[in-house]
Structure formats: C-alpha cells, structure tokens
Motif scaffolding. Structure first.
Motif, PDB file in Angstrom:
ATOM      1  N   ALA A   1      -0.174  70.456  37.917  1.00 36.88           N
ATOM      2  CA  ALA A   1      -1.586  70.770  37.683  1.00 36.88           C
ATOM      3  C   ALA A   1      -2.488  69.596  38.030  1.00 36.88           C
ATOM      4  O   ALA A   1      -3.678  69.784  38.299  1.00 36.88           O
ATOM      5  CB  ALA A   1      -1.787  71.171  36.223  1.00 36.88           C
ATOM      6  N   ARG A   2      -1.924  68.411  38.091  1.00 35.70           N
ATOM      7  CA  ARG A   2      -2.717  67.210  38.366  1.00 35.70           C
ATOM      8  C   ARG A   2      -3.175  67.141  39.813  1.00 35.70           C
ATOM      9  O   ARG A   2      -4.326  66.813  40.094  1.00 35.70           O
ATOM     10  CB  ARG A   2      -1.867  65.972  38.005  1.00 35.70           C
ATOM     11  CG  ARG A   2      -2.481  64.628  38.303  1.00 35.70           C
ATOM     12  CD  ARG A   2      -1.498  63.542  37.895  1.00 35.70           C
ATOM     13  NE  ARG A   2      -0.198  63.766  38.521  1.00 35.70           N
ATOM     14  CZ  ARG A   2       0.171  63.231  39.682  1.00 35.70           C
ATOM     15  NH1 ARG A   2      -0.662  62.439  40.333  1.00 35.70           N
ATOM     16  NH2 ARG A   2       1.364  63.474  40.179  1.00 35.70           N
ATOM     17  N   ASP A   3      -2.276  67.466  40.758  1.00 40.78           N
ATOM     18  CA  ASP A   3      -2.633  67.338  42.178  1.00 40.78           C
ATOM     19  C   ASP A   3      -2.266  68.561  43.021  1.00 40.78           C
ATOM     20  O   ASP A   3      -2.497  68.567  44.232  1.00 40.78           O
ATOM     21  CB  ASP A   3      -1.976  66.086  42.780  1.00 40.78           C
ATOM     22  CG  ASP A   3      -0.457  66.101  42.629  1.00 40.78           C
ATOM     23  OD1 ASP A   3       0.108  67.159  42.282  1.00 40.78           O
ATOM     24  OD2 ASP A   3       0.161  65.055  42.859  1.00 40.78           O
ATOM     25  N   GLY A   4      -1.666  69.585  42.409  1.00 43.35           N
ATOM     26  CA  GLY A   4      -1.343  70.798  43.141  1.00 43.35           C
ATOM     27  C   GLY A   4      -0.080  70.733  43.966  1.00 43.35           C
ATOM     28  O   GLY A   4       0.253  71.708  44.667  1.00 43.35           O
ATOM     29  N   SER A   5       0.651  69.623  43.932  1.00 40.68           N
ATOM     30  CA  SER A   5       1.867  69.491  44.736  1.00 40.68           C
ATOM     31  C   SER A   5       2.977  70.369  44.178  1.00 40.68           C
ATOM     32  O   SER A   5       3.074  70.587  42.970  1.00 40.68           O
ATOM     33  CB  SER A   5       2.324  68.031  44.761  1.00 40.68           C
ATOM     34  OG  SER A   5       2.614  67.573  43.445  1.00 40.68           O
ATOM     35  N   ARG A   6       3.837  70.882  45.064  1.00 34.91           N
ATOM     36  CA  ARG A   6       4.932  71.758  44.641  1.00 34.91           C
ATOM     37  C   ARG A   6       6.067  70.938  44.062  1.00 34.91           C
ATOM     38  O   ARG A   6       6.504  69.958  44.658  1.00 34.91           O
ATOM     39  CB  ARG A   6       5.443  72.592  45.818  1.00 34.91           C
ATOM     40  CG  ARG A   6       6.345  73.719  45.377  1.00 34.91           C
ATOM     41  CD  ARG A   6       6.747  74.605  46.541  1.00 34.91           C
ATOM     42  NE  ARG A   6       7.926  74.078  47.216  1.00 34.91           N
ATOM     43  CZ  ARG A   6       8.670  74.774  48.080  1.00 34.91           C
ATOM     44  NH1 ARG A   6       8.318  76.002  48.388  1.00 34.91           N
ATOM     45  NH2 ARG A   6       9.708  74.239  48.646  1.00 34.91           N
ATOM     46  N   ARG A   7       6.563  71.361  42.898  1.00 35.68           N
ATOM     47  CA  ARG A   7       7.657  70.665  42.240  1.00 35.68           C
ATOM     48  C   ARG A   7       8.965  71.446  42.339  1.00 35.68           C
ATOM     49  O   ARG A   7      10.016  70.867  42.569  1.00 35.68           O
ATOM     50  CB  ARG A   7       7.309  70.421  40.758  1.00 35.68           C
ATOM     51  CG  ARG A   7       6.237  69.397  40.551  1.00 35.68           C
ATOM     52  CD  ARG A   7       5.883  69.205  39.097  1.00 35.68           C
ATOM     53  NE  ARG A   7       7.020  69.088  38.212  1.00 35.68           N
ATOM     54  CZ  ARG A   7       7.740  67.975  38.044  1.00 35.68           C
ATOM     55  NH1 ARG A   7       7.426  66.886  38.726  1.00 35.68           N
ATOM     56  NH2 ARG A   7       8.749  67.962  37.191  1.00 35.68           N
ATOM     57  N   TRP A   8       8.935  72.745  42.120  1.00 40.57           N
ATOM     58  CA  TRP A   8      10.154  73.534  42.173  1.00 40.57           C
ATOM     59  C   TRP A   8       9.849  74.924  42.715  1.00 40.57           C
ATOM     60  O   TRP A   8       8.679  75.326  42.812  1.00 40.57           O
ATOM     61  CB  TRP A   8      10.827  73.627  40.798  1.00 40.57           C
ATOM     62  CG  TRP A   8       9.965  74.122  39.680  1.00 40.57           C
ATOM     63  CD1 TRP A   8       9.293  73.363  38.769  1.00 40.57           C
ATOM     64  CD2 TRP A   8       9.668  75.493  39.337  1.00 40.57           C
ATOM     65  NE1 TRP A   8       8.604  74.153  37.886  1.00 40.57           N
ATOM     66  CE2 TRP A   8       8.811  75.471  38.202  1.00 40.57           C
ATOM     67  CE3 TRP A   8      10.036  76.720  39.862  1.00 40.57           C
ATOM     68  CZ2 TRP A   8       8.332  76.628  37.601  1.00 40.57           C
ATOM     69  CZ3 TRP A   8       9.567  77.884  39.265  1.00 40.57           C
ATOM     70  CH2 TRP A   8       8.728  77.832  38.155  1.00 40.57           C
ATOM     71  N   SER A   9      10.913  75.637  43.052  1.00 38.82           N
ATOM     72  CA  SER A   9      10.744  76.958  43.641  1.00 38.82           C
ATOM     73  C   SER A   9      11.894  77.862  43.204  1.00 38.82           C
ATOM     74  O   SER A   9      13.030  77.417  43.028  1.00 38.82           O
ATOM     75  CB  SER A   9      10.708  76.853  45.178  1.00 38.82           C
ATOM     76  OG  SER A   9      10.726  78.132  45.774  1.00 38.82           O
ATOM     77  N   PHE A  10      11.584  79.148  43.024  1.00 38.89           N
ATOM     78  CA  PHE A  10      12.583  80.161  42.690  1.00 38.89           C
ATOM     79  C   PHE A  10      12.257  81.401  43.515  1.00 38.89           C
ATOM     80  O   PHE A  10      11.204  82.010  43.343  1.00 38.89           O
ATOM     81  CB  PHE A  10      12.554  80.488  41.187  1.00 38.89           C
ATOM     82  CG  PHE A  10      13.627  81.441  40.741  1.00 38.89           C
ATOM     83  CD1 PHE A  10      14.895  80.978  40.410  1.00 38.89           C
ATOM     84  CD2 PHE A  10      13.379  82.802  40.657  1.00 38.89           C
ATOM     85  CE1 PHE A  10      15.885  81.850  39.999  1.00 38.89           C
ATOM     86  CE2 PHE A  10      14.361  83.688  40.240  1.00 38.89           C
ATOM     87  CZ  PHE A  10      15.616  83.206  39.915  1.00 38.89           C
ATOM     88  N   GLY A  11      13.141  81.741  44.455  1.00 40.06           N
ATOM     89  CA  GLY A  11      12.904  82.856  45.359  1.00 40.06           C
ATOM     90  C   GLY A  11      13.759  84.060  45.017  1.00 40.06           C
ATOM     91  O   GLY A  11      14.938  83.927  44.678  1.00 40.06           O
ATOM     92  N   VAL A  12      13.174  85.251  45.087  1.00 35.82           N
ATOM     93  CA  VAL A  12      13.866  86.506  44.820  1.00 35.82           C
ATOM     94  C   VAL A  12      13.928  87.301  46.118  1.00 35.82           C
ATOM     95  O   VAL A  12      12.888  87.567  46.736  1.00 35.82           O
ATOM     96  CB  VAL A  12      13.151  87.331  43.735  1.00 35.82           C
ATOM     97  CG1 VAL A  12      13.885  88.649  43.500  1.00 35.82           C
ATOM     98  CG2 VAL A  12      13.057  86.534  42.441  1.00 35.82           C
ATOM     99  N   ARG A  13      15.146  87.656  46.536  1.00 32.19           N
ATOM    100  CA  ARG A  13      15.320  88.464  47.744  1.00 32.19           C
ATOM    101  C   ARG A  13      15.197  89.938  47.363  1.00 32.19           C
ATOM    102  O   ARG A  13      16.085  90.499  46.718  1.00 32.19           O
ATOM    103  CB  ARG A  13      16.674  88.170  48.387  1.00 32.19           C
ATOM    104  CG  ARG A  13      16.760  86.783  48.986  1.00 32.19           C
ATOM    105  CD  ARG A  13      18.099  86.566  49.675  1.00 32.19           C
ATOM    106  NE  ARG A  13      19.168  86.351  48.716  1.00 32.19           N
ATOM    107  CZ  ARG A  13      19.490  85.172  48.208  1.00 32.19           C
ATOM    108  NH1 ARG A  13      18.802  84.099  48.559  1.00 32.19           N
ATOM    109  NH2 ARG A  13      20.483  85.047  47.351  1.00 32.19           N
TER     110      ARG A  13
END
Length: 682
Positions: free
Chosen positions: A294-306
């Motif tokens: 929330a501080r700078d908008g950078s992506r930290r993690w990801s979870f993808g659903v096929r």
C-alpha cells in the motif's frame, strides 16, 4: 571356517523376517490413507520369497541353490513392481478413478454426492502412496541377501559333521550360535523394515513437494521472496500505536489502474506490520490475485487460478488478520496477505445448485461480487442456496461445522463483535420466521471436536439448532429486507429498507433496531428515517461504543449507530454526499484521546477530520465528552469517476487509498499521503 557359516543363518533370519514385514507393514504403525496400502498380488511375492528361503533349507528335493535363487527372483519381482507402482502414479489416474466412482454412485442413486465434489476430493487425496515403495525397498534387500546365499552355497550349520565327530559340547555350542544368529537376523530384519518404511516416506515426501500442493492443478502461488519479506514494513510497537491515517493529505504517492476490484488487509508478521492492497484481475483463462504494498503499489505476491469449464473462481474474501480466502468452485484456499503463502486448503461439502459463497455483514447483490470484505474474526461462514451454512477456520481453512440443508430462498448475514467472537447470524427468507442466531464458539468446544472431518462421509457437528430471537419487520411496513447487521457485545444492530405506510402515503423507509437474544423485544422499537437519510454503511467504530457515520453531506459522531445517539456533526462539503468514510487509523500518533478520520466526497474531495475524547475533571461531574472537527481538505485525488468512489486508509504507512470503480469493473487507485496540497481550514 565352520563358525563363519553362521552368518548364513543370520542372513536367512533377516531375509525371512524382512520379506514377511514387506508383505505386512501393518506393525510399523503407519497404515491408512496417509501411508497407503499394498495390493494383494504385491504382498504375495515377498511371502513367496520367504517360503522358498525356508523350503530350500528344510524341504528335501527343493535344493538350496535353486530354492534360494527362486526366492531372489520373487523378491526382485516385488521390488521392481513396487517401484514401478510408485514411479508411474499420477494424479490424472486418481481423478479418473474418482470419475468411475461417480458413475457407480449415480447408478446406486446415492444423491448426496455429486460428480464434481467426488472429483475434487480425488484431487484432495491424490498423494503418492508410500506403502508400495516401502515394500519395494524391503524386497530389494531380501533379493540381495538371497542372491548372496545362492552364490555361497554351503551347508548352513554343518550339524552332521559335528554329530559324526561325537563332540556333544561342540554340537551344543553350534546350536546355540545358530539360534543366536537367527534371533539377531530377525532383529536386523525388523530394523531394516522400519528403515524401509522411513525411507519410503522420505522419498514420498520429496516427490510430494516436487508435485506441489493438491490444488496445484488448478492454481499456482508466487509468495514473497525471503529477501523482500519485510521490505517497507514497520516495527510493531509495544504501545500499539501506528503512524495512523494521513493527518494532512496533500500529495499523490502513486496511481494505478487495475482490471478488477481491490481491498485492503493490514496485519503483522514476525514483529513487523504492513498494509497490503489485494487486487483481483481476471482474463480469459486465468484469474490472478496479487498483493501490493500500500505504500508504493509494488507487487509483493501473486496467486493465479487457471479457469476452465470445471474450474471457476467464485469469490475472493479479504479481511484484517492477514486473511485472504479464495473460493474456487467448492475448493477453499486460505492465503496470508503479508507473505502470500498458503495457510491451508479444503474441499467444502456438497453445495446446493448455486454453489457456495461467503456470508458477509452486508447484503450482496444477486450477481455475486468477485471480491468481498469480511470482518476480522477467527472463523468465516459460507452459505449455499439449499445447502445450508458451513463454518471454516480462517487460518488453516479447516472445516468446523455445518448446518442442515435449507430452502433455496434463504439469505444470510453474519457479523462478529470481536476476533474471537463466534458470530451472530441472521437467517431470513426460508419460508419461516426470520431469526438472529448466536453461533457456537470455535475454540475447544464440544461442538467443534478436534481433527479433520472425513470428506467422503462428513459427520460435522450442527452449526445451530435453536433460534435465539425472532427478527420482525417494522410495524406497518411490507416489502423490504435487512441490508446489514453489526454485532456489538451480546446482540446485534439490524438495519434495512422497507416500504412503509398505506396507499398513497407508502414510502421507502430506512429502519434500525437492536436485537438481544433472550431479551424482551417489546421494549425495543425500530428507529425510522426516510430512505434518503439512511447512514452510509459501514460505520466506523472509533472507540468502544463510539461510532462515526456519514448521512448525506454530514459526518456524525455519537454513542451508537442510531440517529438519537448523535453528539456532533461536521459537513466537509455542503450539498455533496459523503461517498466513503474511514477511521481505521486508530489513536492519532501518541495521543490516545484523538483519532484521524477521513471522509471522501462524491466529488472526490478528501477531507481530514479530528475526533477528540475528553474526560472532565472535578469539581464538575466526571464524564466523557466526544467531539469532531474538520482540519482541512485536498483535491489532489479529485479525478472524474463515472462509477462509485471508495476510501481505504492504511494506518501503517499513513496512506489513504482513494478508489474509483467504474461500470466495467476496473478500479483506479490514487494513494494520498501528507503533502503541500493540503488546504487547512482556519
């Protein structure tokens, strides 16, 4: 030379014991679904090897070398077959087996399980079994020992030579030595069997880790790298104070658009805390959930659903306490919003025709939103039209309890007075009276026995049995419904909109009432106001029992949620409706008597307000007074918005996230921090 042949007796005892243990590993204490089972024909091969080893020495005509060689062949075949069964195992075969069972269930008219659920359960339990590999390892050792015995074909104890020498003492020593070697061989065989089981489980665990989680066929996870885990976080203070919401918002820290909804989760991990903006973006074949700083908008993690015809992302639920819950069909995966790691997953019981969805404290539209927000609590409740309600532990996605099947017209709302509260559940539209239920606790309670329930025959405890209090509609009102509930202490505030009056005087009316279980409902009346004066939901709790609400263009503070509880009002922008309100910053800086409250107008004007709580001193009568004052505003986030505006305040990084959700489902985020663009009100 004769004494050295006692090793052959040792090898014989070891090989026979190990062969029997390879066929029957039940004594090792690792049986059941976790360890797996061995087919009868694979059990028969080690038993055949043991029988041939014994027969080669005791049955005339079999021949020591030929019988021992045949035993080596039988054990080697068992080792090869067991290894092939383990290596050729695949999840696809398990799913296919589940589909075959589906057809058998349909033929038997066992209606309580559906094909989709059985298939998902097959995936849930689709782990390589260690039992065939344990048999293979043990049989391989038996084969090596038998080959050595066949190669060194000599008399075992050579007792005839001792008998011809008429040396009785030497014969007795020989027999005692042979017995000791047999017993030592039996002990060694048992230890080697234990070693084969341990080795098989270690190999199985390594392969399981390589396969990934059981939901890996449907989704993929990219957690935060260890080197970046605490980057940009703040230390948790022992006093509990945070930087709070921005006191003088006036500068844009970052801006970005997303192809989907967004929600904020603030929590601590390993003595550090941060705010994470959880974003859902969907494509043709993939739905991706990302956690952004929330501080700078950078992506930290990801979870993808096929996604596919059989795999649908139903909803994503976000709340405080590091909780992100992903509902994929009947599968529920719990994620940690700080690390992005999976905290647990399960398959829910058989749903109704419309599947499962999260129960919130506010009414959801008929077309379920892809992302919902939940109150901070240790449990989460899901409902299915016709399938009832289930309670799930948030941290590990463990099934706790479920209700019986209900009608397809049932609607549910739930809220929690605190994180450890079991919840207050409103049930309406089931064809019988509408009721407010106090749910059982989720701790060490007899209603929630320990242990994971068996999915194939789920014997979960009933979630509720007896209604606590009936929720009646306001007198003189007809069509309408409850829109939200708020649990407070023992009971809950219930609010909704109804058509009230008669004939031409029929008007849309907003009404609120507090319901307390086992209390006299006759003493409690609905407080009614015109629907146009309905307060904005949700209200912000600044202190225990002190709430800030928005009504029209005004922000109000008072000792409760009702109109009569109001103490003070402020108007950030006259004539402009307040679109969103957030006071989650907590005590302002180090002052426990002040709070920062942010109000976002429909025009995009962001206003900072200050809440104060003061205790009067003698000689006046001791009392607590509350007040609300406008400090100033900013227009830096005022951009055109054709949809709805929302506001999320991150008290950890002192960032206000101004959201605009358009009709196409896109979300534009403007992060506002303290800066020179703040216009202080004199």
């Amino acid at each position: 030379m004769g004494e050295a042949r006692l090793w052959r007796v040792f090898l014989l005892g070891m090989a026979v014991t190990l062969a029997v243990a390879a066929a029957y590993p039940w004594w090792s204490g690792r049986t059941g679904d976790e360890f797996g089972t061995v087919a009868w024909w694979l059990r028969a091969l080690p038993l055949l090897a043991a029988a041939l080893l014994v027969a080669a020495q005791l049955v005339p005509g079999v021949g020591r070398r030929r019988g021992t060689a045949l035993a080596a062949g039988a054990a080697g075949s068992a080792a090869l077959a067991g290894a092939l069964l383990f290596l050729t195992w695949s999840r696809a075969d398990e799913i296919a087996a589940g589909r075959r069972e589906d057809k058998e269930i349909e033929a038997a008219n066992q209606w309580w399980w559906g094909a989709t659920d059985r298939e998902l359960h097959a995936v849930l339990t689709a782990w390589p079994e260690a039992a065939p590999l344990a048999t293979a390892l043990a049989a391989a050792v038996v084969a090596v020992a038998a080959l050595f015995l066949a190669w060194r074909d000599r008399p075992w104890l050579d007792l005839d030579a001792y008998a011809e020498a008429a040396d009785g003492s030497a014969l007795r020593r020989r027999l005692r030595g042979g017995t000791a070697c047999v017993l030592a061989g039996v002990l060694a065989g048992g230890l080697l069997s234990v070693g084969s089981v341990e080795g098989a489980e270690r190999i199985r665990d390594a392969r399981t880790e390589a396969l990934g989680p059981w939901w890996g066929d449907y989704a993929e996870s990219e957690p935060v790298a260890a080197s970046r885990l605490h980057k940009g976080s703040h230390e948790v203070k022992s006093s509990g104070y945070r930087p709070g919401a921005p006191a003088r918002p006036g500068r844009i820290a970052w801006q970005r658009g997303f192809d989907g909804p967004a929600a904020l989760s603030t929590c601590a991990y390993e003595g550090r805390e941060r705010g994470t903006l959880v974003v859902l973006e969907e494509g043709d074949r993939t739905a991706r959930i990302t956690g952004r700083d929330a501080r700078d908008g950078s992506r930290r993690w990801s979870f993808g659903v096929r996604t596919s015809e059989r795999t649908e992302l139903v909803q994503v639920a976000v709340s405080e306490g590091c909780s992100v819950l992903v509902l994929i069909g009947s599968m529920l995966v719990s994620l940690d919003s700080y690390t992005g790691r999976e905290r647990g997953a399960t398959v829910l019981p058989m749903p109704g025709p419309k599947g499962w969805s999260f129960i919130t404290s506010y009414r959801q539209p008929d077309a379920l939103p892809r992302m919902v927000t939940l109150p901070d609590a240790s449990v989460v409740h899901l409902a299915s039209s016709g399938g009832g309600v289930v309670a799930v532990r948030r941290d590990g996605a463990e099934l706790l309890a479920r209700s019986g099947s209900t009608g397809e017209g049932c609607a549910y709302l739930v809220d929690y007075a605190s994180r450890d509260d079991s919840g207050s559940l409103l049930v309406e539209g089931c064809g019988w009276r509408n009721v407010l239920l106090t749910l059982p606790g989720s701790g060490p309670d007899p209603a929630y026995p320990p242990g994971e329930p068996d999915y194939r025959t789920p014997d979960l405890p009933l979630l509720f049995e007896v209604a606590d209090v009936e929720v009646t509609r306001p007198e003189g009102c007809e069509a309408g419904q409850v829109e939200w509930i708020r649990a407070r202490g023992y009971g809950a505030d219930v609010a909704g909109t109804w058509q009230c009056g008669k004939g031409k005087s029929l008007k849309r009316t907003y009404a609120m009432r507090r319901f307390v279980p086992s209390d006299s409902v006759a003493r409690r009346e609905w407080e009614r106001v015109p629907a146009a004066r309905a307060p904005l939901h949700p209200a912000v709790e600044l202190r225990n029992g002190v709430f800030a609400t928005a009504v029209g263009d005004a922000v109000r503070v008072g000792w409760g949620l009702r109109e009569r509880d109001r103490v003070h009002s402020e108007v950030p922008e006259r004539g402009v409706r307040v679109a969103a309100l957030d006071g989650s910053g907590g005590p302002w800086k180090q002052d426990a008597n002040r709070n920062a409250v942010l109000a976002l107008g429909a025009s995009g004007l962001l206003t900072a307000l200050e809440f104060r709580q003061e205790r009067t001193e003698p000689p006046a009568e001791p009392d607590v007074r509350i007040d609300l004052r406008t400090k100033g505003s900013t227009t830096v986030a005022r951009t055109p918005c054709t949809g709805t505006r929302d506001l999320l305040a991150d008290p950890v990084s002192a960032t206000a996230l101004v959201l605009c959700r358009d009709d196409d489902g896109r979300t534009r985020v403007s992060a506002v921090v303290d800066g020179p663009g703040f216009d202080a009100r004199r």
